[in-house]
Structure formats: C-alpha cells, structure tokens
Scaffold this motif. Sequence first.
Motif, PDB file in Angstrom:
ATOM      1  N   GLU A 107      38.100  47.383  31.028  1.00  0.00           N
ATOM      2  CA  GLU A 107      37.828  48.716  31.568  1.00  0.00           C
ATOM      3  C   GLU A 107      36.446  49.238  31.180  1.00  0.00           C
ATOM      4  OE1 GLU A 107      42.360  50.501  31.574  1.00  0.00           O
ATOM      5  OE2 GLU A 107      41.240  50.511  29.691  1.00  0.00           O
ATOM      6  N   LEU A 108      35.881  50.033  32.061  1.00  0.00           N
ATOM      7  CA  LEU A 108      34.633  50.744  31.813  1.00  0.00           C
ATOM      8  C   LEU A 108      34.567  51.906  32.804  1.00  0.00           C
ATOM      9  CD1 LEU A 108      31.882  50.767  30.257  1.00  0.00           C
ATOM     10  CD2 LEU A 108      30.935  49.488  32.195  1.00  0.00           C
ATOM     11  N   TYR A 109      34.176  53.064  32.304  1.00  0.00           N
ATOM     12  CA  TYR A 109      34.073  54.258  33.169  1.00  0.00           C
ATOM     13  C   TYR A 109      35.387  54.524  33.920  1.00  0.00           C
ATOM     14  CZ  TYR A 109      29.079  53.219  32.502  1.00  0.00           C
ATOM     15  OH  TYR A 109      27.840  52.926  31.972  1.00  0.00           O
ATOM     16  N   ASP A 110      36.519  54.356  33.201  1.00  0.00           N
ATOM     17  CA  ASP A 110      37.845  54.659  33.766  1.00  0.00           C
ATOM     18  C   ASP A 110      38.224  53.789  34.956  1.00  0.00           C
ATOM     19  OD1 ASP A 110      38.216  56.750  31.895  1.00  0.00           O
ATOM     20  OD2 ASP A 110      37.047  58.101  33.149  1.00  0.00           O
ATOM     21  N   HIS A 111      37.627  52.617  35.058  1.00  0.00           N
ATOM     22  CA  HIS A 111      38.014  51.664  36.098  1.00  0.00           C
ATOM     23  C   HIS A 111      38.221  50.290  35.477  1.00  0.00           C
ATOM     24  CE1 HIS A 111      37.529  54.086  39.713  1.00  0.00           C
ATOM     25  NE2 HIS A 111      36.385  54.545  39.239  1.00  0.00           N
ATOM     26  N   VAL A 112      39.066  49.494  36.131  1.00  0.00           N
ATOM     27  CA  VAL A 112      39.266  48.098  35.735  1.00  0.00           C
ATOM     28  C   VAL A 112      38.325  47.237  36.578  1.00  0.00           C
ATOM     29  CG1 VAL A 112      40.887  46.169  35.657  1.00  0.00           C
ATOM     30  CG2 VAL A 112      41.669  48.472  35.106  1.00  0.00           C
ATOM     31  N   TRP A 113      37.509  46.430  35.905  1.00  0.00           N
ATOM     32  CA  TRP A 113      36.487  45.653  36.604  1.00  0.00           C
ATOM     33  C   TRP A 113      36.724  44.150  36.536  1.00  0.00           C
ATOM     34  CZ3 TRP A 113      33.437  48.448  39.610  1.00  0.00           C
ATOM     35  CH2 TRP A 113      33.227  49.795  39.285  1.00  0.00           C
ATOM     36  N   SER A 114      37.643  43.718  35.704  1.00  0.00           N
ATOM     37  CA  SER A 114      37.870  42.278  35.562  1.00  0.00           C
ATOM     38  C   SER A 114      39.269  42.044  35.032  1.00  0.00           C
ATOM     39  CB  SER A 114      36.841  41.656  34.614  1.00  0.00           C
ATOM     40  OG  SER A 114      37.009  42.183  33.302  1.00  0.00           O
ATOM     41  N   VAL A 115      39.714  40.806  35.146  1.00  0.00           N
ATOM     42  CA  VAL A 115      40.999  40.419  34.544  1.00  0.00           C
ATOM     43  C   VAL A 115      40.758  39.172  33.693  1.00  0.00           C
ATOM     44  CG1 VAL A 115      42.483  41.405  36.321  1.00  0.00           C
ATOM     45  CG2 VAL A 115      41.632  39.076  36.596  1.00  0.00           C
ATOM     46  N   PRO A 116      41.466  39.044  32.572  1.00  0.00           N
ATOM     47  CA  PRO A 116      41.243  37.882  31.704  1.00  0.00           C
ATOM     48  C   PRO A 116      41.871  36.623  32.275  1.00  0.00           C
ATOM     49  CG  PRO A 116      42.987  39.259  30.828  1.00  0.00           C
ATOM     50  CD  PRO A 116      42.447  39.983  32.022  1.00  0.00           C
ATOM     51  N   MET A 117      41.145  35.537  32.134  1.00  0.00           N
ATOM     52  CA  MET A 117      41.693  34.235  32.507  1.00  0.00           C
ATOM     53  C   MET A 117      42.329  33.577  31.285  1.00  0.00           C
ATOM     54  SD  MET A 117      39.689  30.974  34.078  1.00  0.00           S
ATOM     55  CE  MET A 117      40.221  29.320  33.698  1.00  0.00           C
ATOM     56  N   PHE A 118      41.698  33.756  30.132  1.00  0.00           N
ATOM     57  CA  PHE A 118      42.267  33.235  28.895  1.00  0.00           C
ATOM     58  C   PHE A 118      41.770  34.088  27.741  1.00  0.00           C
ATOM     59  CE2 PHE A 118      38.548  30.503  29.918  1.00  0.00           C
ATOM     60  CZ  PHE A 118      37.727  30.808  28.847  1.00  0.00           C
ATOM     61  N   ALA A 119      42.442  33.946  26.620  1.00  0.00           N
ATOM     62  CA  ALA A 119      42.084  34.713  25.426  1.00  0.00           C
ATOM     63  C   ALA A 119      41.818  33.757  24.268  1.00  0.00           C
ATOM     64  CB  ALA A 119      43.201  35.692  25.062  1.00  0.00           C
ATOM     65  N   GLY A 120      41.219  34.297  23.248  1.00  0.00           N
ATOM     66  CA  GLY A 120      40.949  33.532  22.035  1.00  0.00           C
ATOM     67  C   GLY A 120      40.273  34.439  21.035  1.00  0.00           C
ATOM     68  N   GLU A 125      26.321  48.494  37.114  1.00  0.00           N
ATOM     69  CA  GLU A 125      25.060  49.178  37.440  1.00  0.00           C
ATOM     70  C   GLU A 125      24.411  48.599  38.696  1.00  0.00           C
ATOM     71  OE1 GLU A 125      22.375  49.191  34.099  1.00  0.00           O
ATOM     72  OE2 GLU A 125      22.892  51.276  33.688  1.00  0.00           O
ATOM     73  N   LEU A 126      24.545  47.288  38.877  1.00  0.00           N
ATOM     74  CA  LEU A 126      23.959  46.632  40.044  1.00  0.00           C
ATOM     75  C   LEU A 126      24.806  46.808  41.300  1.00  0.00           C
ATOM     76  CD1 LEU A 126      22.811  43.282  38.369  1.00  0.00           C
ATOM     77  CD2 LEU A 126      21.310  45.056  39.297  1.00  0.00           C
ATOM     78  N   GLY A 127      26.007  47.363  41.135  1.00  0.00           N
ATOM     79  CA  GLY A 127      26.905  47.508  42.273  1.00  0.00           C
ATOM     80  C   GLY A 127      27.357  46.172  42.817  1.00  0.00           C
ATOM     81  N   ALA A 128      27.490  45.184  41.927  1.00  0.00           N
ATOM     82  CA  ALA A 128      27.743  43.801  42.360  1.00  0.00           C
ATOM     83  C   ALA A 128      29.221  43.426  42.365  1.00  0.00           C
ATOM     84  CB  ALA A 128      26.985  42.834  41.452  1.00  0.00           C
ATOM     85  N   ILE A 129      30.068  44.218  41.714  1.00  0.00           N
ATOM     86  CA  ILE A 129      31.484  43.857  41.621  1.00  0.00           C
ATOM     87  C   ILE A 129      32.351  44.997  42.154  1.00  0.00           C
ATOM     88  CG2 ILE A 129      31.270  42.225  39.730  1.00  0.00           C
ATOM     89  CD1 ILE A 129      31.958  44.455  37.774  1.00  0.00           C
ATOM     90  N   ARG A 130      33.542  44.625  42.570  1.00  0.00           N
ATOM     91  CA  ARG A 130      34.464  45.627  43.082  1.00  0.00           C
ATOM     92  C   ARG A 130      35.495  45.971  42.006  1.00  0.00           C
ATOM     93  NH1 ARG A 130      39.078  44.173  47.158  1.00  0.00           N
ATOM     94  NH2 ARG A 130      39.935  45.866  45.917  1.00  0.00           N
ATOM     95  N   PRO A 131      35.882  47.249  41.893  1.00  0.00           N
ATOM     96  CA  PRO A 131      36.927  47.614  40.933  1.00  0.00           C
ATOM     97  C   PRO A 131      38.273  47.034  41.376  1.00  0.00           C
ATOM     98  CG  PRO A 131      36.337  49.502  42.299  1.00  0.00           C
ATOM     99  CD  PRO A 131      35.364  48.409  42.632  1.00  0.00           C
ATOM    100  N   LEU A 132      39.128  46.774  40.400  1.00  0.00           N
ATOM    101  CA  LEU A 132      40.398  46.092  40.680  1.00  0.00           C
ATOM    102  C   LEU A 132      41.605  47.002  40.490  1.00  0.00           C
ATOM    103  CD1 LEU A 132      39.554  42.714  38.898  1.00  0.00           C
ATOM    104  CD2 LEU A 132      39.293  43.287  41.315  1.00  0.00           C
ATOM    105  N   ASP A 133      41.371  48.305  40.307  1.00  0.00           N
ATOM    106  CA  ASP A 133      42.474  49.234  40.031  1.00  0.00           C
ATOM    107  C   ASP A 133      43.534  49.224  41.135  1.00  0.00           C
ATOM    108  OD1 ASP A 133      40.939  51.330  37.848  1.00  0.00           O
ATOM    109  OD2 ASP A 133      39.693  50.257  39.269  1.00  0.00           O
ATOM    110  N   ASP A 134      43.100  49.341  42.390  1.00  0.00           N
ATOM    111  CA  ASP A 134      44.057  49.448  43.501  1.00  0.00           C
ATOM    112  C   ASP A 134      44.986  48.246  43.550  1.00  0.00           C
ATOM    113  OD1 ASP A 134      42.921  51.825  44.183  1.00  0.00           O
ATOM    114  OD2 ASP A 134      41.719  51.040  45.841  1.00  0.00           O
ATOM    115  N   TRP A 135      44.407  47.064  43.369  1.00  0.00           N
ATOM    116  CA  TRP A 135      45.241  45.847  43.382  1.00  0.00           C
ATOM    117  C   TRP A 135      46.180  45.808  42.182  1.00  0.00           C
ATOM    118  CZ3 TRP A 135      43.397  41.466  40.108  1.00  0.00           C
ATOM    119  CH2 TRP A 135      44.357  40.455  40.013  1.00  0.00           C
ATOM    120  N   LEU A 136      45.638  45.985  40.975  1.00  0.00           N
ATOM    121  CA  LEU A 136      46.465  45.839  39.778  1.00  0.00           C
ATOM    122  C   LEU A 136      47.555  46.894  39.683  1.00  0.00           C
ATOM    123  CD1 LEU A 136      44.281  44.760  36.729  1.00  0.00           C
ATOM    124  CD2 LEU A 136      46.135  43.518  37.817  1.00  0.00           C
ATOM    125  N   ASN A 137      47.254  48.122  40.108  1.00  0.00           N
ATOM    126  CA  ASN A 137      48.245  49.192  40.024  1.00  0.00           C
ATOM    127  C   ASN A 137      49.469  48.920  40.895  1.00  0.00           C
ATOM    128  OD1 ASN A 137      46.805  50.706  38.171  1.00  0.00           O
ATOM    129  ND2 ASN A 137      45.740  51.899  39.723  1.00  0.00           N
TER     130      ASN A 137
END
Length: 424
Positions: free
Chosen positions: A139-152, A110-122
Amino acid sequence: MKILNICSRYLTIILLSLSLLILTACQTTAPKDKGVTHITVWHGINPPPNRDVFQKVVDRFNQDHPDIEVESIYAGQLDQQLPKILTAIVGNSPPDILSFNTQITGQLVELGAIRPLDDWLNKSPLKSKIMPKLWGEMELYDHVWSVPMFAGNIGIFYRPTLFKAAGITELPKTWAELRQVAKKLTLDRNSDGYPEQYGMLMPLGKGEWTVFTWFPFLLGADGNLVKDNRPNLVNPGAIAALQFWQNLIKDGSTKFSAPERGYEEDDFIAGRVAMQLTGPWTLIMKSKVDFDVFPVPGNRKQATVFGSNNMFVMKTTPERERASIKFLEYLLSDEFQIEWSIATGFLPININAAASPAYQKLLQQKPVLKVFLQQMNAAGSRPIIPGYSRLSESLGRAIESTMLGESPAKALQKAQEQLNLIWE
C-alpha cells in the motif's frame, strides 16, 4: 545502354511487386492468433533453478488458459533492471507485469505507470488469504499497488560443525555475542596472517543487496531512514548499525564477498566462512553441507527485513490488464503458492498454502524454514517512498565507504547532504 537501364528498372519493379504479392499471400494464409491476449512478465528471479520452476508454472498456465499467452522474461538482477524499466516506461513499451521489490512503488506511482489493484482485490476471495503482515508493503497513499508473489526475510546461516569445533555451544542473541562468536570462528591455522576460515561473509558493495542485508541491523537498533517522507540517514540507530559492521571488519572476523555479489554461497559451502546473511531462497538450502539458521541478533530488539517480491500491473490496455490480473490470481492461488514454496524455499504468502499438509510436511523435512516463518512477526520494511532508489544509492555508498574504513557518522552525513540536494 539506355534500353538496358530501362529494362533493368522494370525488372526491379516487377520483382518487388512479386515479392509484395508473395508477402501479402503469406500474411493472408498464415494462421492468425485470434482471441489470444499476449502479455509479458519481467522478473529477476534467482538463483537460475528458480527461474526454471517459474517457467514451468507459466507454461502450465498457458496450457490451461488458451486465451492468454504469458511470456516470462528474465530482465537481470534488480540493480540492473531499473534503467531498463524506466526506459521502457518513457518509451511507452513497458512489460504487462513487473516483478520487483516493493521499494519501487513510489517511483512507479509518480510516473503513472501502474494501475491500482483495490477494485480487483476488494472483490476477490484471495484478499483474505494474503498474510496480514505483508499488506504494509502493498500500500501507498491509501491504495494497493502490488501483490506479493513470495515472501522471505534475512537470517544467518551457519555451519554447526564449525561452531562445534570452535567450542561454541550457544547461538548469539545480541550484537556483542555475535561479535565474539565471529572472532572464535576466525582461524589462521598456519599463522601467515591470512585466515583460512572467517567468522562471517560481508557483502561488499553499494548495491541493493548490501543495503538489504544491512537493514536487519538498522531495525534492530531502532533506526530508521525516513522522517516526514524525507530521507533522514543521520540518526543513532543508523550510526550504531554501521559501526557494528565496521567493528566486525576491524576485528578481522569477516571476509568480503566479491563486489556486488554478497548473495553468492561459494565461501560458505566451501567452509571459508562459518556464517552468512541471506534468506530461505539461497542455494545453501539445496547443498550437501551441514547448515542451520538462527535469527539476526539484535541490539535494542530482535529484527529482520522482508525479502518479498511483488507483482505490479503496468498501464497498457484494458484487455492486457485484465489478462495480467488473471495471471496474478493464479500466482496468489493455493496451488501455485504450495508448489512454488516447496520448490524454491521462498515462504508462501497465502495463509492456506502455509497451513497445507504439503507445506507442513516440508517444514518437518526442513525445520530451518520455521526460523524464517517465526521471524515474519519481527520483520520490517525498507522505505516505500518516491525516490527510494536515490536514497538506496546514497545509503549504499555510505555503507560501502564505512566497510572500507570511513567513520559511520561522516559517511551518513555525506549521503544525507547529497540527498538534500536531490530532494530540494
């Protein structure tokens, strides 16, 4: 006197001129960091030994990439970071990479603070290595906005010797069984009304850790918090999950943590509590006490909640964004994921890393990790919607007031009314 003043003024001018000349000379003779792109990473990695692991990885990345200089900055606990993050964004001085839970996604979009990562990841071969279950948090609104560093995810750590001493031979699989086990494990040995040992540690507070550790019970009761992209806190599942926590407390089977410090392990390690809700990142994993883990018991189904941490690329400059993605590629790599997972206890997000001989050897040495890996299939997410922070604040207050005795339905209704005003 006038002459002295004039001389003094000229002397000052001369000294200032000399200072400027010296400063200019220093600037022209000092080596410039040409061709190096500097980027910063804000994170809240805990406990502190895990920060050391991350810093070593950052140092090695910098050595291997002389054209990029990554600075790792611990920005505090996640609850403490949000005001800093928003201030930095509004002031046009954000970090290049933000490491945070995925529930901030909607707000950053909403703040327009991050860039979508679809082009890179695809275009990247790394896309196929990310565990499929984690895509829902990216994902949100049909775009990828982040990638996981770790899970748990959240499980229940327990002390087998205390279970054995209480005559408990089977691990609880339902809420009713968990309640009975907690009662058996609560011991007032000198009958002074203050147990020396409690069944379970309860995370007192209204912060995100309390919300996070309550979520497996919400999901296990088939509850949810959002309907049509709006908060919907007053529902049977949410009421049932809060009522269960309150029942444990009313039974006298729980010990409250220090306020907003439900993640600390001291009471568990000292034997003052026999069970604790936490994940594979806990320092319990490196302690010398006996411990094991069982899945969070369910009501209508067995469930847990993801404890992933994702990396966001903030909008800065094309050059810094390219350098940031280069660093993310390293964090998703087999090499990093194997090293990080083995050193910290977090689960790998890379399929190849999880199947690697080194990580499989770790599973043999620490079989409790298998519980968390198996729970990944039963894990759900906290809502990824704009305004999640407001939802979490209101929900956290409802959880805390319920722990202190208020009716679950009434506490949730109050929180819902506050959210209605905000959403309107």
